[in-house]
Scaffold this motif. Structure first.
Motif, short mmCIF file in Angstrom:
data_model
loop_
_atom_site.label_atom_id
_atom_site.label_comp_id
_atom_site.label_asym_id
_atom_site.label_seq_id
_atom_site.Cartn_x
_atom_site.Cartn_y
_atom_site.Cartn_z
N ALA A 1 0.97 -0.85 0.17
CA ALA A 1 -0.09 0.31 0.24
C ALA A 1 0.47 1.54 0.29
O ALA A 1 0.97 2.57 -0.66
CB ALA A 1 -1.16 -0.49 1.55
N MET B 1 -4.15 2.73 3.70
CA MET B 1 -5.01 1.40 4.02
C MET B 1 -5.72 0.91 4.91
O MET B 1 -4.65 0.81 6.01
CB MET B 1 -5.18 0.02 2.84
N ALA C 1 -6.08 6.55 6.39
CA ALA C 1 -6.98 5.63 6.09
C ALA C 1 -8.17 5.96 6.17
O ALA C 1 -8.11 6.30 7.78
CB ALA C 1 -6.43 4.22 6.33
N THR D 1 -12.65 2.29 6.39
CA THR D 1 -12.32 0.99 5.81
C THR D 1 -11.93 0.01 6.51
O THR D 1 -11.44 -1.03 6.05
CB THR D 1 -10.55 1.91 4.80
N ALA E 1 -12.05 -4.05 5.05
CA ALA E 1 -11.34 -4.51 4.66
C ALA E 1 -11.98 -6.02 5.69
O ALA E 1 -11.87 -7.06 4.33
CB ALA E 1 -9.93 -3.91 5.67
N ALA F 1 -7.92 -5.94 1.84
CA ALA F 1 -8.00 -4.84 2.30
C ALA F 1 -8.45 -3.53 1.15
O ALA F 1 -9.27 -4.32 0.38
CB ALA F 1 -6.50 -4.21 1.44
N SER F 2 -8.88 -2.62 2.34
CA SER F 2 -9.66 -1.41 1.61
C SER F 2 -9.13 0.03 1.69
O SER F 2 -8.02 0.73 3.16
CB SER F 2 -10.60 -1.61 2.63
N GLY F 3 -9.55 0.96 0.70
CA GLY F 3 -8.06 2.65 1.37
C GLY F 3 -8.18 2.74 -0.83
O GLY F 3 -8.05 4.24 -0.76
N ASP G 1 -7.34 -2.27 -3.89
CA ASP G 1 -7.75 -3.44 -2.53
C ASP G 1 -7.25 -4.71 -3.31
O ASP G 1 -6.37 -5.30 -2.35
CB ASP G 1 -9.02 -3.26 -2.36
#
Length: 133
Positions: free
Chosen positions: A17, A24, A44, A48, A52, A108-110, A116
């Motif tokens: 990331a 993230m 982040a 998120t 995630a 993963a998120s962001g 991701d």
């Protein structure tokens, strides 16, 4: 999935990331869908964290990348209700296997869905002796 593997996965996700300059949240769950490790990188967004984890849950439950699971059928909708609507059916998580047995997943998120997914894949490959499903 033990905590050492989870921390290795988290650190690999942070590195990926950071490489793409996207803060993230990363979640690692075990084969029972229990949270083993989670981090929200500086910058982040707060939401998120839940995304995630929700993606990681989907990958663990369905044994495939979270983006490959459709949420438009009775089975997935019922499972989502059973998990208090915490499942997230979007790209960004992959299951992790060791010796052909599911040991968990990373979500993963962001970033964009593609970002991701990229971070989750990079993180999952860091799991010692594990393969991505």
């Amino acid at each position: 999935m033990d905590h050492n593997q989870a921390l290795t996965i988290i650190n690999a996700a942070i590195a990926q990331a950071s490489e793409i300059s996207v803060p993230m949240s990363i979640a690692v769950v075990d084969a029972r869908t229990d949270l083993v490790a989670q981090v929200r990188m500086d910058g982040a967004y707060r939401f998120t964290v839940d995304i995630a984890r929700g993606k990681a849950l989907v990958s663990t439950i369905f044994l495939q990348p979270s983006g490959a699971v459709a949420d438009d059928n009775a089975v997935t909708q019922k499972l989502n209700r059973l998990h208090q609507d915490a499942l997230v059916f979007a790209p960004g998580a992959v299951p992790i296997f060791a010796d052909g047995v599911l040991i968990g997943a990373v979500g993963a998120s962001g970033g964009t869905p593609e970002m991701d997914e990229q971070v989750a894949l990079a993180a999952a490959t860091a799991a010692v002796g594990a393969t991505v499903g």
